[in-house]
Design a protein around this motif. Sequence first.
Motif, PDB file in Angstrom:
ATOM      1  N   LEU A   1       0.819  -1.210   0.000  1.00 48.03           N
ATOM      2  CA  LEU A   1       0.000   0.000   0.000  1.00 48.03           C
ATOM      3  C   LEU A   1       0.854   1.262   0.000  1.00 48.03           C
ATOM      4  CD1 LEU A   1      -2.768  -1.012   2.561  1.00 48.03           C
ATOM      5  CD2 LEU A   1      -2.999  -0.888   0.073  1.00 48.03           C
ATOM      6  N   ASP A   2       2.002   1.202   0.627  1.00 53.16           N
ATOM      7  CA  ASP A   2       2.858   2.379   0.756  1.00 53.16           C
ATOM      8  C   ASP A   2       3.254   2.949  -0.603  1.00 53.16           C
ATOM      9  OD1 ASP A   2       4.548   4.183   2.414  1.00 53.16           O
ATOM     10  OD2 ASP A   2       6.183   3.164   1.392  1.00 53.16           O
ATOM     11  N   VAL A   3       3.444   2.107  -1.586  1.00 57.18           N
ATOM     12  CA  VAL A   3       3.931   2.567  -2.893  1.00 57.18           C
ATOM     13  C   VAL A   3       2.793   2.951  -3.844  1.00 57.18           C
ATOM     14  CG1 VAL A   3       6.049   1.220  -2.710  1.00 57.18           C
ATOM     15  CG2 VAL A   3       4.052   0.203  -3.805  1.00 57.18           C
ATOM     16  N   ASP A   4       1.559   2.883  -3.380  1.00 56.73           N
ATOM     17  CA  ASP A   4       0.397   3.198  -4.213  1.00 56.73           C
ATOM     18  C   ASP A   4       0.115   4.695  -4.142  1.00 56.73           C
ATOM     19  OD1 ASP A   4      -2.044   3.491  -5.442  1.00 56.73           O
ATOM     20  OD2 ASP A   4      -2.975   1.764  -4.461  1.00 56.73           O
ATOM     21  N   ASP A   5       0.457   5.422  -5.185  1.00 55.78           N
ATOM     22  CA  ASP A   5       0.292   6.878  -5.195  1.00 55.78           C
ATOM     23  C   ASP A   5      -1.171   7.308  -5.222  1.00 55.78           C
ATOM     24  OD1 ASP A   5       2.978   7.540  -5.053  1.00 55.78           O
ATOM     25  OD2 ASP A   5       3.237   7.505  -7.239  1.00 55.78           O
ATOM     26  N   ALA A   6      -2.071   6.413  -5.617  1.00 55.80           N
ATOM     27  CA  ALA A   6      -3.488   6.771  -5.676  1.00 55.80           C
ATOM     28  C   ALA A   6      -4.157   6.714  -4.307  1.00 55.80           C
ATOM     29  CB  ALA A   6      -4.218   5.840  -6.641  1.00 55.80           C
ATOM     30  N   LEU A   7      -3.473   6.164  -3.331  1.00 53.06           N
ATOM     31  CA  LEU A   7      -4.044   5.982  -2.005  1.00 53.06           C
ATOM     32  C   LEU A   7      -3.914   7.273  -1.192  1.00 53.06           C
ATOM     33  CD1 LEU A   7      -5.324   3.686  -0.347  1.00 53.06           C
ATOM     34  CD2 LEU A   7      -3.045   3.168   0.533  1.00 53.06           C
ATOM     35  N   ARG A   8      -4.920   7.567  -0.375  1.00 50.20           N
ATOM     36  CA  ARG A   8      -4.912   8.785   0.437  1.00 50.20           C
ATOM     37  C   ARG A   8      -4.952   8.498   1.934  1.00 50.20           C
ATOM     38  NH1 ARG A   8      -6.694  13.225  -2.801  1.00 50.20           N
ATOM     39  NH2 ARG A   8      -5.987  12.799  -4.917  1.00 50.20           N
ATOM     40  N   ALA A  66      -8.568  11.995   3.360  1.00 53.15           N
ATOM     41  CA  ALA A  66      -8.403  11.682   1.940  1.00 53.15           C
ATOM     42  C   ALA A  66      -8.779  12.846   1.039  1.00 53.15           C
ATOM     43  CB  ALA A  66      -9.232  10.448   1.574  1.00 53.15           C
ATOM     44  N   ASP A  67      -9.658  13.725   1.514  1.00 57.74           N
ATOM     45  CA  ASP A  67     -10.070  14.870   0.708  1.00 57.74           C
ATOM     46  C   ASP A  67      -9.016  15.978   0.684  1.00 57.74           C
ATOM     47  OD1 ASP A  67     -12.439  13.737  -0.040  1.00 57.74           O
ATOM     48  OD2 ASP A  67     -13.666  14.784   1.439  1.00 57.74           O
ATOM     49  N   GLY A  68      -8.034  15.899   1.555  1.00 56.42           N
ATOM     50  CA  GLY A  68      -6.978  16.900   1.570  1.00 56.42           C
ATOM     51  C   GLY A  68      -5.913  16.611   0.524  1.00 56.42           C
ATOM     52  N   ALA A  69      -4.974  17.531   0.404  1.00 54.54           N
ATOM     53  CA  ALA A  69      -3.881  17.352  -0.560  1.00 54.54           C
ATOM     54  C   ALA A  69      -2.967  16.227  -0.080  1.00 54.54           C
ATOM     55  CB  ALA A  69      -3.094  18.649  -0.696  1.00 54.54           C
ATOM     56  N   PRO A  70      -2.801  15.158  -0.852  1.00 56.06           N
ATOM     57  CA  PRO A  70      -2.033  14.003  -0.377  1.00 56.06           C
ATOM     58  C   PRO A  70      -0.561  14.297  -0.139  1.00 56.06           C
ATOM     59  CG  PRO A  70      -2.603  13.745  -2.699  1.00 56.06           C
ATOM     60  CD  PRO A  70      -3.376  14.920  -2.196  1.00 56.06           C
ATOM     61  N   LEU A  71       0.034  15.134  -0.963  1.00 55.48           N
ATOM     62  CA  LEU A  71       1.448  15.471  -0.736  1.00 55.48           C
ATOM     63  C   LEU A  71       1.621  16.193   0.596  1.00 55.48           C
ATOM     64  CD1 LEU A  71       2.508  16.713  -4.290  1.00 55.48           C
ATOM     65  CD2 LEU A  71       3.018  14.506  -3.240  1.00 55.48           C
ATOM     66  N   PHE A 119       4.687  25.032  -2.167  1.00 56.60           N
ATOM     67  CA  PHE A 119       4.310  26.185  -2.984  1.00 56.60           C
ATOM     68  C   PHE A 119       4.631  25.980  -4.467  1.00 56.60           C
ATOM     69  CE2 PHE A 119       4.491  27.914   1.259  1.00 56.60           C
ATOM     70  CZ  PHE A 119       3.413  28.777   1.295  1.00 56.60           C
ATOM     71  N   GLY A 120       5.391  24.960  -4.778  1.00 59.78           N
ATOM     72  CA  GLY A 120       5.702  24.657  -6.164  1.00 59.78           C
ATOM     73  C   GLY A 120       4.846  23.559  -6.757  1.00 59.78           C
ATOM     74  N   THR A 121       3.798  23.134  -6.039  1.00 58.62           N
ATOM     75  CA  THR A 121       2.989  22.013  -6.509  1.00 58.62           C
ATOM     76  C   THR A 121       1.725  22.483  -7.225  1.00 58.62           C
ATOM     77  OG1 THR A 121       1.706  21.825  -4.462  1.00 58.62           O
ATOM     78  CG2 THR A 121       3.792  20.600  -4.588  1.00 58.62           C
ATOM     79  N   ALA A 122       1.234  21.628  -8.107  1.00 62.25           N
ATOM     80  CA  ALA A 122      -0.048  21.892  -8.766  1.00 62.25           C
ATOM     81  C   ALA A 122      -1.187  21.885  -7.752  1.00 62.25           C
ATOM     82  CB  ALA A 122      -0.291  20.842  -9.854  1.00 62.25           C
ATOM     83  N   ASP A 123      -1.074  21.051  -6.722  1.00 64.66           N
ATOM     84  CA  ASP A 123      -2.120  20.995  -5.706  1.00 64.66           C
ATOM     85  C   ASP A 123      -2.250  22.331  -4.965  1.00 64.66           C
ATOM     86  OD1 ASP A 123      -2.968  18.468  -6.272  1.00 64.66           O
ATOM     87  OD2 ASP A 123      -2.035  17.506  -4.533  1.00 64.66           O
ATOM     88  N   PHE A 134      -7.614  17.700  -5.631  1.00 69.20           N
ATOM     89  CA  PHE A 134      -6.176  17.487  -5.585  1.00 69.20           C
ATOM     90  C   PHE A 134      -5.783  16.237  -6.361  1.00 69.20           C
ATOM     91  CE2 PHE A 134      -7.036  19.722  -1.472  1.00 69.20           C
ATOM     92  CZ  PHE A 134      -6.387  20.901  -1.804  1.00 69.20           C
ATOM     93  N   THR A 135      -4.637  16.313  -7.024  1.00 71.58           N
ATOM     94  CA  THR A 135      -4.164  15.202  -7.853  1.00 71.58           C
ATOM     95  C   THR A 135      -2.879  14.571  -7.336  1.00 71.58           C
ATOM     96  OG1 THR A 135      -2.886  16.707  -9.271  1.00 71.58           O
ATOM     97  CG2 THR A 135      -5.190  16.263  -9.902  1.00 71.58           C
ATOM     98  N   GLY A 136      -2.298  15.159  -6.295  1.00 77.73           N
ATOM     99  CA  GLY A 136      -1.040  14.615  -5.776  1.00 77.73           C
ATOM    100  C   GLY A 136       0.166  15.017  -6.591  1.00 77.73           C
ATOM    101  N   ARG A 137       0.069  16.149  -7.281  1.00 75.78           N
ATOM    102  CA  ARG A 137       1.208  16.633  -8.068  1.00 75.78           C
ATOM    103  C   ARG A 137       1.551  18.072  -7.677  1.00 75.78           C
ATOM    104  NH1 ARG A 137      -1.804  14.036 -12.164  1.00 75.78           N
ATOM    105  NH2 ARG A 137      -2.548  16.037 -12.968  1.00 75.78           N
TER     106      ARG A 137
END
Length: 259
Positions: free
Chosen positions: A42-49, A201-206, A236-240, A256-259
Motif C-alpha cells: 500500500l505504501d507505494v500506491d500513489d493513488a491511495l490517500r 483523503a479529501d486533503g492534498a495528499p502530498l 508552494f511549487g505544486t499543482a495541488d 487534488f491530484t497529488g502533483r
Amino acid sequence: MSEPVYAERDGDIATVVLNRPERMNALDKAMWMKLGTVLRELDVDDALRCIVLRGAGGKAFAAGADISEFANERADAAQAQRYGEDVAGTMRSLAECRHPTVALIEGACVGGGLLVASQCDLRICNASARFGVPVKNLGLTEAYDELQGMMRVIGPAASLEILLEGRIWGAREAYEKGLVSRVMPDAEVVEETYAAARRIADGAPLVARWHKKFIRRLADPRPLSAEEHAESYACFGTADFRSGYRAFLEKKKPRFTGR
C-alpha cells in the motif's frame, strides 16, 4: 483458508483487516509477516490517500500475541530475537508508511495490539474498548522496537505505568492518557472513523505525507539541515497548491491530484 491479514479498497481509502476473529485477532507470526507485506504494498500506491487498520469481528482490534505459538517460535532468547526482528520490520512499515493511518479500535486492544495501534497516526475507539500491556504476568518484556510507538504517543511516564502495573483499562482512561484521539459510542465508531478517513483523503495528499515526515523528523533532536528547511516550502511549487489556492478564492471545493 482465509488470509490472516487483507486489504480492501474503497476508492482512495484502504482498509487493512487483522483477520483472526475466532482468536480475538491475536497476532501470530503469519499475521505479523502478512501485515508487513500488505503495508509495504500500500505504501507505494500513489493513488491511495488514507489507510484504516481494524480487527475483524467487532470484538477486538487485537488481543495481543498468540501465546500458544511461543513454544515453537519463541522458545529461547535467540529464537525470540529472530521473531522480534520480523515484528520490528512490520512495526517500521506501519510507522513509516507515507499515507495517513487511522486505527479503528473496537473491544480489546491489548499487548501487541496496543503497540500496533500506537504506530498509527490517529486512533479512534468505541466506548467498550479495553487497553493494556500485561506482559509482566508472563515474565516478558516488550522489545525496543515494539515500545517505540507507544512511548512516542503517550510519553515515558505513562508507558512505564502501563508496563509496570499491567492492568486493563477503559476507553476514557485511554483518551485521558492521549492514546486515542476520540472515543465514540459503540454504534457510531465505524461511521466516525471512516468520516475521519474521508476528511483526510479529501486533503492534498502530498501535504499529508509531508506533515507526517515533518512531525516525525521534529522528534529527532538533530538540527535540521538547510535542505530540510527548504523542503518545508516545497508545497508552494505544486499543482495541488495552485489548485487549492484558486478553489479557496473561488469558494469551490479543491480537487487534488497529488502533483
